[in-house]
Design a protein around this motif. Sequence first.
Motif, PDB file in Angstrom:
ATOM      1  N   UNK A   1      -3.009   5.694   5.159  1.00 22.56           N
ATOM      2  CA  UNK A   1      -3.698   6.719   5.955  1.00 22.56           C
ATOM      3  C   UNK A   1      -5.212   6.653   5.757  1.00 22.56           C
ATOM      4  N   UNK A   2      -5.651   6.275   4.585  1.00 22.87           N
ATOM      5  CA  UNK A   2      -7.086   6.226   4.293  1.00 22.87           C
ATOM      6  C   UNK A   2      -7.748   4.940   4.801  1.00 22.87           C
ATOM      7  N   UNK A   3      -6.979   3.907   5.066  1.00 22.87           N
ATOM      8  CA  UNK A   3      -7.538   2.605   5.447  1.00 22.87           C
ATOM      9  C   UNK A   3      -8.424   2.654   6.690  1.00 22.87           C
ATOM     10  N   UNK A   4      -8.024   3.310   7.779  1.00 19.12           N
ATOM     11  CA  UNK A   4      -8.913   3.340   8.953  1.00 19.12           C
ATOM     12  C   UNK A   4     -10.250   4.039   8.680  1.00 19.12           C
ATOM     13  N   UNK A   5     -10.222   5.098   7.891  1.00 23.51           N
ATOM     14  CA  UNK A   5     -11.470   5.788   7.552  1.00 23.51           C
ATOM     15  C   UNK A   5     -12.372   4.904   6.707  1.00 23.51           C
ATOM     16  N   UNK A   6     -11.772   4.181   5.771  1.00 25.65           N
ATOM     17  CA  UNK A   6     -12.538   3.281   4.906  1.00 25.65           C
ATOM     18  C   UNK A   6     -13.148   2.152   5.739  1.00 25.65           C
TER      19      UNK A   6
ATOM     20  N   UNK B   1       0.837  -1.197   0.000  1.00 26.39           N
ATOM     21  CA  UNK B   1       0.000   0.000   0.000  1.00 26.39           C
ATOM     22  C   UNK B   1       0.872   1.249   0.000  1.00 26.39           C
ATOM     23  N   UNK B   2       0.390   2.253  -0.678  1.00 29.58           N
ATOM     24  CA  UNK B   2       1.085   3.537  -0.669  1.00 29.58           C
ATOM     25  C   UNK B   2       0.812   4.218   0.676  1.00 29.58           C
TER      26      UNK B   2
END
Length: 103
Positions: free
Chosen positions: A12-17, A6-7
Amino acid sequence: MALPPLSPEQRRAAPDKAAATGKERADVKGALKHGTLSLAEVLASDSEAVRKMPVRPARIAPDIGKVRAGKLLAEMGISDSRRVRGLGIQQRERLLERFAPKG
């Protein structure tokens, strides 16, 4: 199975998703429990979060109880760990025939 690399932005976006997916699933479970969403609508959903949900007895038939619904699923040949998108046509038909409200 190894996870794809993952970039930093994706990390950084994974927890929000994950939080958004969890909220969507919770909303679907609540709506199904309170009767504002039908089993047919859940099975026909094109939402990836819903399609990845396991077909657990308490979710598909909150009015008859976990144990009894689990036994009925077993009689239909459907594992309670099966995911919504993994259900075959006949399994969907059996679920709707048994658990959809008559009316």
